[in-house]
Design a protein around this motif. Structure first.
Motif, PDB file in Angstrom:
ATOM      1  N   UNK A 207      -7.727  16.522   3.719  1.00 16.45           N
ATOM      2  CA  UNK A 207      -7.270  15.503   4.668  1.00 16.45           C
ATOM      3  C   UNK A 207      -7.527  14.108   4.111  1.00 16.45           C
ATOM      4  N   UNK A 208      -6.682  13.172   4.443  1.00 13.30           N
ATOM      5  CA  UNK A 208      -6.799  11.839   3.856  1.00 13.30           C
ATOM      6  C   UNK A 208      -8.129  11.186   4.198  1.00 13.30           C
ATOM      7  N   UNK A 209      -8.493  11.178   5.474  1.00 12.19           N
ATOM      8  CA  UNK A 209      -9.754  10.566   5.921  1.00 12.19           C
ATOM      9  C   UNK A 209     -10.273  11.314   7.139  1.00 12.19           C
ATOM     10  N   UNK A 210     -11.528  11.067   7.467  1.00 16.29           N
ATOM     11  CA  UNK A 210     -12.127  11.673   8.661  1.00 16.29           C
ATOM     12  C   UNK A 210     -11.698  10.927   9.912  1.00 16.29           C
ATOM     13  N   UNK A 211     -11.741   9.597   9.868  1.00 18.48           N
ATOM     14  CA  UNK A 211     -11.430   8.784  11.044  1.00 18.48           C
ATOM     15  C   UNK A 211     -10.016   8.227  10.963  1.00 18.48           C
ATOM     16  N   UNK A 212      -9.345   8.187  12.115  1.00 18.52           N
ATOM     17  CA  UNK A 212      -8.011   7.593  12.177  1.00 18.52           C
ATOM     18  C   UNK A 212      -8.061   6.117  11.807  1.00 18.52           C
ATOM     19  N   UNK A 213      -9.125   5.427  12.180  1.00 18.66           N
ATOM     20  CA  UNK A 213      -9.259   4.003  11.848  1.00 18.66           C
ATOM     21  C   UNK A 213      -9.318   3.794  10.328  1.00 18.66           C
ATOM     22  N   UNK A 214      -9.933   4.743   9.616  1.00 15.89           N
ATOM     23  CA  UNK A 214      -9.993   4.655   8.152  1.00 15.89           C
ATOM     24  C   UNK A 214      -8.602   4.828   7.543  1.00 15.89           C
ATOM     25  N   UNK A 215      -7.870   5.796   8.058  1.00 12.22           N
ATOM     26  CA  UNK A 215      -6.512   6.023   7.570  1.00 12.22           C
ATOM     27  C   UNK A 215      -5.645   4.793   7.801  1.00 12.22           C
ATOM     28  N   UNK A 216      -5.754   4.195   8.980  1.00 10.44           N
ATOM     29  CA  UNK A 216      -4.970   2.997   9.279  1.00 10.44           C
ATOM     30  C   UNK A 216      -5.344   1.846   8.349  1.00 10.44           C
ATOM     31  N   UNK A 217      -6.622   1.741   8.017  1.00 11.24           N
ATOM     32  CA  UNK A 217      -7.051   0.684   7.102  1.00 11.24           C
ATOM     33  C   UNK A 217      -6.459   0.880   5.706  1.00 11.24           C
ATOM     34  N   UNK A 218      -6.431   2.118   5.242  1.00  5.64           N
ATOM     35  CA  UNK A 218      -5.838   2.388   3.935  1.00  5.64           C
ATOM     36  C   UNK A 218      -4.342   2.054   3.927  1.00  5.64           C
ATOM     37  N   UNK A 219      -3.653   2.402   4.995  1.00  6.57           N
ATOM     38  CA  UNK A 219      -2.226   2.084   5.090  1.00  6.57           C
ATOM     39  C   UNK A 219      -2.024   0.573   5.091  1.00  6.57           C
ATOM     40  N   UNK A 220      -2.882  -0.137   5.821  1.00  9.96           N
ATOM     41  CA  UNK A 220      -2.773  -1.600   5.881  1.00  9.96           C
ATOM     42  C   UNK A 220      -2.935  -2.219   4.491  1.00  9.96           C
TER      43      UNK A 220
END
Length: 314
Positions: free
Chosen positions: A91-104
């Motif tokens: 999985x890309x990340x554990x937290x959705x907030x982390x995934x959103x930060x990477x996308x940003x």
């Protein structure tokens, strides 16, 4: 494509089993960074024992992160900020907030970021869609994915390294929703089971859309099964080895129609290679928007299961 060079962070099982062979076959220049594997790895341009050193000195433009789940966010963020395109084992990340930060960060830096879910690049998925005629005609999907209970020292059984069934199989559960339905969810029932260490080891979902149903059982512990059944008004279509189709074996698709079963052969096909070569094309075209959307949609779905599990711990 020849100008792309890859840095592989981690010498994992999947790296040894699937990834490196594709690099070699397609004559892609690659380097590897591993903190534990000290022996020389054949085919590598450079080999590092330190991840920071590798990011600074690899000469690559793409990083493939194949590390334990808990390390994905940190090293993906570092790589993006240093100007790399980034591919990450699911999985890309554990937290959705982390995934959103990477996308940003990826959007700001105009870089690709992709979660390596690639079973849908296998020819058997194209065969199903062809047999159905139109994905809109699928009205029900049943998924049954079970693996024997991993060993205690496996990364899959580590809370510290963010193991567990939701992280391991959740991306597959989410991708079925995205690839085949991608409709507004009317209702979603989730049941999660955990072991004595509070690690999730199974989850069942039932997702209702307006006129469609998606049900799935995802589990650690039991006989291996990796099966999906697609239902239309007139057909049932069954495939095995869905989420981990071997690249060296022919597969089959079974269709039940008018009380008769017909089996279709699907010739061996390397879904990781198909996925990876597509990524290289997108990098050369600077076309990344599909991957941003895919990552966020999948993690949003998986996060619903994660929330249900965390609520059970309270």
């Amino acid at each position: 494509m020849k100008k792309n060079k890859i840095l592989l962070l981690g010498y994992s099982h999947i790296a040894r089993k699937r990834i490196i062979d594709v690099f070699v076959k397609n004559k892609i220049v690659f380097s590897i960074a591993s903190q534990t594997h000290k022996k020389i790895i054949q085919g590598t341009k450079k080999q590092f024992s330190n991840y920071e050193d590798a990011l600074k000195n690899s000469g690559a433009n793409i990083v493939y992160i194949s590390l334990p789940n808990a390390l994905h966010f940190m090293w993906a963020k570092k790589a993006l900020l240093m100007g790399y395109h980034v591919i990450i084992d699911k999985p890309i990340c554990y937290k959705l907030s982390e995934t959103k930060e990477l996308i940003r960060i990826a959007k700001k830096r105009k870089k690709l970021i992709s979660e390596a879910i690639f079973y849908n690049h296998h020819a058997q998925i194209n065969k199903i869609i062809k047999l159905v005629g139109n994905k809109r005609d699928i009205n029900k999907i049943d998924v049954n994915f079970c693996i024997p209970m991993p060993e205690r020292d496996s990364l899959l059984m580590s809370n510290k390294l963010k193991g567990g069934v939701i992280m391991d199989m959740g991306p597959y559960a989410a991708s079925i929703h995205r690839i085949f339905f991608n409709k507004k969810i009317i209702n979603m029932k989730i049941v999660v089971a955990k072991n004595s260490a509070n690690l999730p080891i199974s989850f069942n979902i039932q997702v209702r859309y307006n006129k469609k149903i998606y049900s799935g059982s995802f589990k650690f512990g039991g006989n291996y099964i990796n099966q999906v059944i697609f239902f239309t008004k007139n057909k049932e279509i069954l495939i095995d080895r869905v989420f981990s189709p071997p690249s060296n074996l022919n597969l089959s698709v079974k269709v039940l129609e008018n009380n008769k079963v017909k089996t279709y052969l699907v010739k061996k096909n390397n879904c990781f290679e198909n996925y990876f070569l597509e990524l290289l094309i997108k990098i050369n075209k600077m076309d990344y928007s599909y991957y941003y959307k895919q990552i966020e949609e999948d993690h949003f779905f998986r996060n619903k299961i994660q929330k249900k599990f965390l609520k059970s711990l309270c």
